[in-house]
Design a protein around this motif. Structure first.
Motif, PDB file in Angstrom:
ATOM      1  N   ILE A  45       0.859  -1.187   0.000  1.00  0.00           N
ATOM      2  CA  ILE A  45       0.000   0.000   0.000  1.00  0.00           C
ATOM      3  C   ILE A  45       0.896   1.239   0.000  1.00  0.00           C
ATOM      4  CG2 ILE A  45      -1.798   1.267   1.237  1.00  0.00           C
ATOM      5  CD1 ILE A  45      -2.677  -1.420   2.448  1.00  0.00           C
ATOM      6  N   VAL A  46       0.733   2.048  -1.020  1.00  0.00           N
ATOM      7  CA  VAL A  46       1.605   3.207  -1.222  1.00  0.00           C
ATOM      8  C   VAL A  46       0.769   4.488  -1.164  1.00  0.00           C
ATOM      9  CG1 VAL A  46       3.276   4.298  -2.766  1.00  0.00           C
ATOM     10  CG2 VAL A  46       3.070   1.790  -2.720  1.00  0.00           C
ATOM     11  N   VAL A  47       1.143   5.394  -0.280  1.00  0.00           N
ATOM     12  CA  VAL A  47       0.355   6.614  -0.087  1.00  0.00           C
ATOM     13  C   VAL A  47       1.179   7.844  -0.448  1.00  0.00           C
ATOM     14  CG1 VAL A  47      -0.855   8.034   1.616  1.00  0.00           C
ATOM     15  CG2 VAL A  47      -1.039   5.549   1.739  1.00  0.00           C
ATOM     16  N   ASP A  48       0.657   8.638  -1.359  1.00  0.00           N
ATOM     17  CA  ASP A  48       1.224   9.958  -1.650  1.00  0.00           C
ATOM     18  C   ASP A  48       0.667  10.912  -0.597  1.00  0.00           C
ATOM     19  OD1 ASP A  48       1.518  12.591  -2.472  1.00  0.00           O
ATOM     20  OD2 ASP A  48       0.430  12.335  -4.357  1.00  0.00           O
ATOM     21  N   ALA A  49       1.546  11.301   0.320  1.00  0.00           N
ATOM     22  CA  ALA A  49       1.124  12.223   1.381  1.00  0.00           C
ATOM     23  C   ALA A  49       1.882  13.541   1.245  1.00  0.00           C
ATOM     24  CB  ALA A  49       1.345  11.601   2.751  1.00  0.00           C
ATOM     25  N   VAL A  50       2.180  13.921  -0.006  1.00  0.00           N
ATOM     26  CA  VAL A  50       2.972  15.141  -0.221  1.00  0.00           C
ATOM     27  C   VAL A  50       2.251  16.337   0.413  1.00  0.00           C
ATOM     28  CG1 VAL A  50       4.015  16.694  -1.899  1.00  0.00           C
ATOM     29  CG2 VAL A  50       4.070  14.239  -2.314  1.00  0.00           C
ATOM     30  N   SER A  51       0.935  16.425   0.201  1.00  0.00           N
ATOM     31  CA  SER A  51       0.193  17.518   0.841  1.00  0.00           C
ATOM     32  C   SER A  51      -0.568  17.013   2.071  1.00  0.00           C
ATOM     33  CB  SER A  51      -0.793  18.141  -0.153  1.00  0.00           C
ATOM     34  OG  SER A  51      -1.791  17.201  -0.505  1.00  0.00           O
ATOM     35  N   GLY A  52      -0.357  15.748   2.417  1.00  0.00           N
ATOM     36  CA  GLY A  52      -1.082  15.170   3.554  1.00  0.00           C
ATOM     37  C   GLY A  52      -0.332  15.315   4.861  1.00  0.00           C
ATOM     38  N   LEU A  53       0.996  15.125   4.810  1.00  0.00           N
ATOM     39  CA  LEU A  53       1.763  15.193   6.055  1.00  0.00           C
ATOM     40  C   LEU A  53       1.681  16.594   6.649  1.00  0.00           C
ATOM     41  CD1 LEU A  53       5.023  13.080   5.863  1.00  0.00           C
ATOM     42  CD2 LEU A  53       2.693  12.401   6.391  1.00  0.00           C
ATOM     43  N   CYS A  54       1.582  16.661   7.946  1.00  0.00           N
ATOM     44  CA  CYS A  54       1.439  17.894   8.735  1.00  0.00           C
ATOM     45  C   CYS A  54      -0.029  18.358   8.786  1.00  0.00           C
ATOM     46  CB  CYS A  54       2.314  19.045   8.251  1.00  0.00           C
ATOM     47  SG  CYS A  54       4.068  18.684   8.399  1.00  0.00           S
ATOM     48  N   ALA A  55      -0.812  18.057   7.753  1.00  0.00           N
ATOM     49  CA  ALA A  55      -2.212  18.477   7.755  1.00  0.00           C
ATOM     50  C   ALA A  55      -3.107  17.386   8.322  1.00  0.00           C
ATOM     51  CB  ALA A  55      -2.657  18.829   6.338  1.00  0.00           C
ATOM     52  N   HIS A  56      -2.729  16.142   8.064  1.00  0.00           N
ATOM     53  CA  HIS A  56      -3.546  15.013   8.512  1.00  0.00           C
ATOM     54  C   HIS A  56      -2.649  13.957   9.145  1.00  0.00           C
ATOM     55  CE1 HIS A  56      -7.322  16.304   6.685  1.00  0.00           C
ATOM     56  NE2 HIS A  56      -6.549  16.858   5.762  1.00  0.00           N
ATOM     57  N   GLN A  57      -3.244  13.234  10.084  1.00  0.00           N
ATOM     58  CA  GLN A  57      -2.486  12.172  10.736  1.00  0.00           C
ATOM     59  C   GLN A  57      -2.162  11.082   9.725  1.00  0.00           C
ATOM     60  OE1 GLN A  57      -4.673  10.110  13.761  1.00  0.00           O
ATOM     61  NE2 GLN A  57      -2.885   8.887  14.355  1.00  0.00           N
ATOM     62  N   ASN A  78       1.040  15.512  16.167  1.00  0.00           N
ATOM     63  CA  ASN A  78      -0.379  15.719  16.473  1.00  0.00           C
ATOM     64  C   ASN A  78      -0.739  17.184  16.607  1.00  0.00           C
ATOM     65  OD1 ASN A  78      -1.866  13.436  16.433  1.00  0.00           O
ATOM     66  ND2 ASN A  78      -1.278  12.804  18.518  1.00  0.00           N
ATOM     67  N   GLY A  79       0.132  17.929  17.271  1.00  0.00           N
ATOM     68  CA  GLY A  79      -0.100  19.358  17.456  1.00  0.00           C
ATOM     69  C   GLY A  79      -0.119  20.091  16.124  1.00  0.00           C
ATOM     70  N   VAL A  80       0.744  19.667  15.216  1.00  0.00           N
ATOM     71  CA  VAL A  80       0.805  20.301  13.895  1.00  0.00           C
ATOM     72  C   VAL A  80      -0.494  20.033  13.131  1.00  0.00           C
ATOM     73  CG1 VAL A  80       2.040  20.359  11.684  1.00  0.00           C
ATOM     74  CG2 VAL A  80       3.337  20.212  13.812  1.00  0.00           C
ATOM     75  N   VAL A  81      -0.990  18.809  13.239  1.00  0.00           N
ATOM     76  CA  VAL A  81      -2.247  18.452  12.564  1.00  0.00           C
ATOM     77  C   VAL A  81      -3.409  19.254  13.162  1.00  0.00           C
ATOM     78  CG1 VAL A  81      -3.930  16.579  12.222  1.00  0.00           C
ATOM     79  CG2 VAL A  81      -1.490  16.151  11.841  1.00  0.00           C
ATOM     80  N   THR A  82      -3.427  19.340  14.486  1.00  0.00           N
ATOM     81  CA  THR A  82      -4.505  20.078  15.153  1.00  0.00           C
ATOM     82  C   THR A  82      -4.513  21.543  14.726  1.00  0.00           C
ATOM     83  OG1 THR A  82      -4.254  18.608  17.033  1.00  0.00           O
ATOM     84  CG2 THR A  82      -5.472  20.639  17.431  1.00  0.00           C
ATOM     85  N   HIS A  83      -3.331  22.114  14.615  1.00  0.00           N
ATOM     86  CA  HIS A  83      -3.216  23.506  14.167  1.00  0.00           C
ATOM     87  C   HIS A  83      -3.848  23.668  12.777  1.00  0.00           C
ATOM     88  CE1 HIS A  83      -1.500  27.412  13.189  1.00  0.00           C
ATOM     89  NE2 HIS A  83      -0.945  26.890  12.117  1.00  0.00           N
ATOM     90  N   HIS A  84      -3.514  22.750  11.878  1.00  0.00           N
ATOM     91  CA  HIS A  84      -4.054  22.860  10.516  1.00  0.00           C
ATOM     92  C   HIS A  84      -5.552  22.623  10.472  1.00  0.00           C
ATOM     93  CE1 HIS A  84       0.240  22.600   9.365  1.00  0.00           C
ATOM     94  NE2 HIS A  84      -0.173  23.444   8.446  1.00  0.00           N
ATOM     95  N   ALA A  85      -6.037  21.722  11.328  1.00  0.00           N
ATOM     96  CA  ALA A  85      -7.485  21.471  11.367  1.00  0.00           C
ATOM     97  C   ALA A  85      -8.218  22.749  11.775  1.00  0.00           C
ATOM     98  CB  ALA A  85      -7.787  20.336  12.346  1.00  0.00           C
ATOM     99  N   ARG A  86      -7.606  23.492  12.698  1.00  0.00           N
ATOM    100  CA  ARG A  86      -8.215  24.718  13.201  1.00  0.00           C
ATOM    101  C   ARG A  86      -8.232  25.799  12.116  1.00  0.00           C
ATOM    102  NH1 ARG A  86      -5.321  28.351  16.776  1.00  0.00           N
ATOM    103  NH2 ARG A  86      -6.802  29.725  17.834  1.00  0.00           N
ATOM    104  N   LEU A  87      -7.109  25.936  11.410  1.00  0.00           N
ATOM    105  CA  LEU A  87      -7.069  26.926  10.319  1.00  0.00           C
ATOM    106  C   LEU A  87      -8.089  26.579   9.235  1.00  0.00           C
ATOM    107  CD1 LEU A  87      -3.230  27.513   9.717  1.00  0.00           C
ATOM    108  CD2 LEU A  87      -4.788  28.823  11.176  1.00  0.00           C
ATOM    109  N   ALA A  88      -8.183  25.288   8.909  1.00  0.00           N
ATOM    110  CA  ALA A  88      -9.095  24.853   7.848  1.00  0.00           C
ATOM    111  C   ALA A  88     -10.540  25.159   8.238  1.00  0.00           C
ATOM    112  CB  ALA A  88      -8.917  23.353   7.582  1.00  0.00           C
ATOM    113  N   GLN A 139     -17.300  17.505  -1.485  1.00  0.00           N
ATOM    114  CA  GLN A 139     -18.570  16.981  -0.985  1.00  0.00           C
ATOM    115  C   GLN A 139     -18.377  16.300   0.365  1.00  0.00           C
ATOM    116  OE1 GLN A 139     -21.404  17.524  -3.012  1.00  0.00           O
ATOM    117  NE2 GLN A 139     -19.764  18.815  -3.835  1.00  0.00           N
ATOM    118  N   ALA A 140     -17.155  15.834   0.591  1.00  0.00           N
ATOM    119  CA  ALA A 140     -16.840  15.110   1.827  1.00  0.00           C
ATOM    120  C   ALA A 140     -15.336  15.186   2.014  1.00  0.00           C
ATOM    121  CB  ALA A 140     -17.283  13.661   1.709  1.00  0.00           C
ATOM    122  N   GLY A 141     -14.866  14.824   3.199  1.00  0.00           N
ATOM    123  CA  GLY A 141     -13.431  14.748   3.436  1.00  0.00           C
ATOM    124  C   GLY A 141     -12.730  16.083   3.307  1.00  0.00           C
ATOM    125  N   HIS A 142     -13.280  17.105   3.950  1.00  0.00           N
ATOM    126  CA  HIS A 142     -12.679  18.439   3.838  1.00  0.00           C
ATOM    127  C   HIS A 142     -11.234  18.423   4.323  1.00  0.00           C
ATOM    128  CE1 HIS A 142     -16.478  19.929   2.619  1.00  0.00           C
ATOM    129  NE2 HIS A 142     -17.062  19.464   3.722  1.00  0.00           N
TER     130      HIS A 142
END
Ligand SMILES: *Cc1c(COP(=O)(O)O)cnc(C)c1O
Length: 382
Positions: free
Chosen positions: A168-180, A265-275, A292-295
């Motif tokens: 299983i290969v995940v492109d998390a280029v824009s995912g890391l720091c924003a999502h766990q 986790n703190g970095v993700v929480t920060h981004h969730a708040r900004l979003a 439509q989903a998965g903001h």
């Protein structure tokens, strides 16, 4: 078009490159370092060790001198062979990139196409997986930057893991720091990331982290620059095969001071708040969310209102207000405006982004109560 506001600063709201803090830039400017020294090996290793928690892995990511796509290519060429059957969960432009890479390198690509702006459902994936028994690997995004959709990987990956032995290969280029992202716990075999998105450094550095399973199942293709077997051996001692992007690694070291202190986790929480603030602000301005989903916590896409020229809106934002937003790609060109809040972005950055968006929309024919967007965001921050 009106002339540029005087004394404007340029502000980046595009989903990569993201703003680079001055201390991070200056660190790279201090001195050019030689990479075949123990001091540099130690710095290199220390960066890898501090990056690993952002991948949720006990294994240290390999650093590559390339943009994120280089690491995507490395994932394909190191983990597949010609003729292998691979599944691509394709929810937008970056899903398409996995598809293209797979095809270019001779894989037998099965693409599960998801409507843009939507998330894949487990039933859809399960149905495709059942069609064949010989999957070599499954490729997907953590965050589809083109549609501002975060895929529910936390829910999907353990299910994929249970129903197939494929990598299983995940492109998390824009995912890391924003999502766990929790590679080891969820059973991900490879995560790809890059410097110019969540990590707040200039473009040119890519990260790729492999599970033990992935290391034990590498393909037989010829490869040279992106030979991860060779990199894993060398980088265990802090030595990359080729000249590393030394200035970017010095920047990375500086950026990681902040990121590590805040914890993944703190970095993700920060981004969730900004979003959340940006979504509330946009809605208060009368805009609609494209997803439509998965903001996404990394970037928000608003649908351009009827009667507004979406391409011109992006131009007004840039030329009149110095705020660089991204429009839509491909079939979304002119239809959405993408507001990034990824990387070293603070609450006042998103307030100014909302303010610029309100002004530019007003001059493009879509008006709201003055300050409606910023007020909603401030109310949330309060
Ligand atoms: C930015 C990005 C990439 C990598 O693009 P590069 O231009 O090669 O850095 C890959 N995937 C996603 C989801 C991205 O947002």
């Amino acid at each position: 078009m009106a002339t540029r506001e005087p004394f404007l600063k340029d502000r980046l709201f595009c989903p990569g490159p993201t703003p680079v803090p001055l201390p991070v830039k200056l660190a790279a400017a201090e001195q050019t370092v030689y990479h075949r020294t123990q001091d540099f090996y130690n710095l290199f290793q220390s960066c890898r060790e501090r990056l690993a928690p952002f991948f949720g892995s006990k294994n240290l990511p390999v650093l590559l001198a390339s943009s994120g796509t280089g690491a995507m290519e490395a994932a394909i060429t190191n983990l597949t062979d010609v003729g292998d059957r691979i599944l691509v969960i394709n929810a937008g432009k970056f899903g398409e990139r996995w598809q293209k890479l797979g095809s270019y390198f001779g894989c037998n690509v099965v693409s599960l196409d998801i409507d843009w702006g939507n998330i894949p459902q487990w039933d859809q994936i399960a149905e495709v997986l059942r069609r064949y028994q010989d999957w070599r690997a499954v490729f997907l995004q953590a965050n589809e930057t083109s549609t501002a959709v975060a895929l529910p990987i936390q829910e999907l990956i353990p299910k994929i893991r249970q129903s197939t032995d494929a990598l299983i290969v995940v492109d998390a280029v824009s995912g890391l720091c924003a999502h766990q992202v929790d590679m080891d716990a969820w059973g991900i075999d490879c995560v790809v990331a890059g410097s110019q998105k969540g990590f707040g450094i200039d473009p040119g550095l890519a990260f790729i982290c492999l599970s033990d399973r992935a290391v034990s199942r590498m393909g037989q293709r010829p490869r040279f620059y992106f030979d991860l077997r060779r990199e894993l051996i060398g980088q265990a001692k802090g030595e990359s095969a080729w000249t590393p992007a030394t200035s970017l690694i010095v920047s990375l070291d500086k950026a990681l001071e902040t990121l590590t202190a805040l914890t993944p986790n703190g970095v993700v929480t920060h981004h969730a708040r900004l979003a959340e603030a940006v979504r509330r602000g946009g809605l208060a301005m009368g805009l609609k969310l494209f997803a439509q989903a998965g903001h996404s916590n990394a970037v928000t896409a608003f649908t351009v209102p009827d009667g507004v020229d979406g391409k011109k809106l992006i131009k007004v934002l840039a030329q009149q207000y110095g705020t660089i937003f991204a429009g839509g790609q491909d079939k979304l060109a002119g239809k959405i405006v993408r507001f990034s809040h990824l990387g070293f972005v603070d609450i006042f950055d998103v307030i100014s982004g909302l303010a610029a968006l309100e002004l530019a929309l007003h001059h493009s024919g879509h008006s709201c109560r003055p300050g409606a967007g910023t007020a909603a965001a401030l109310e949330f921050f309060r």
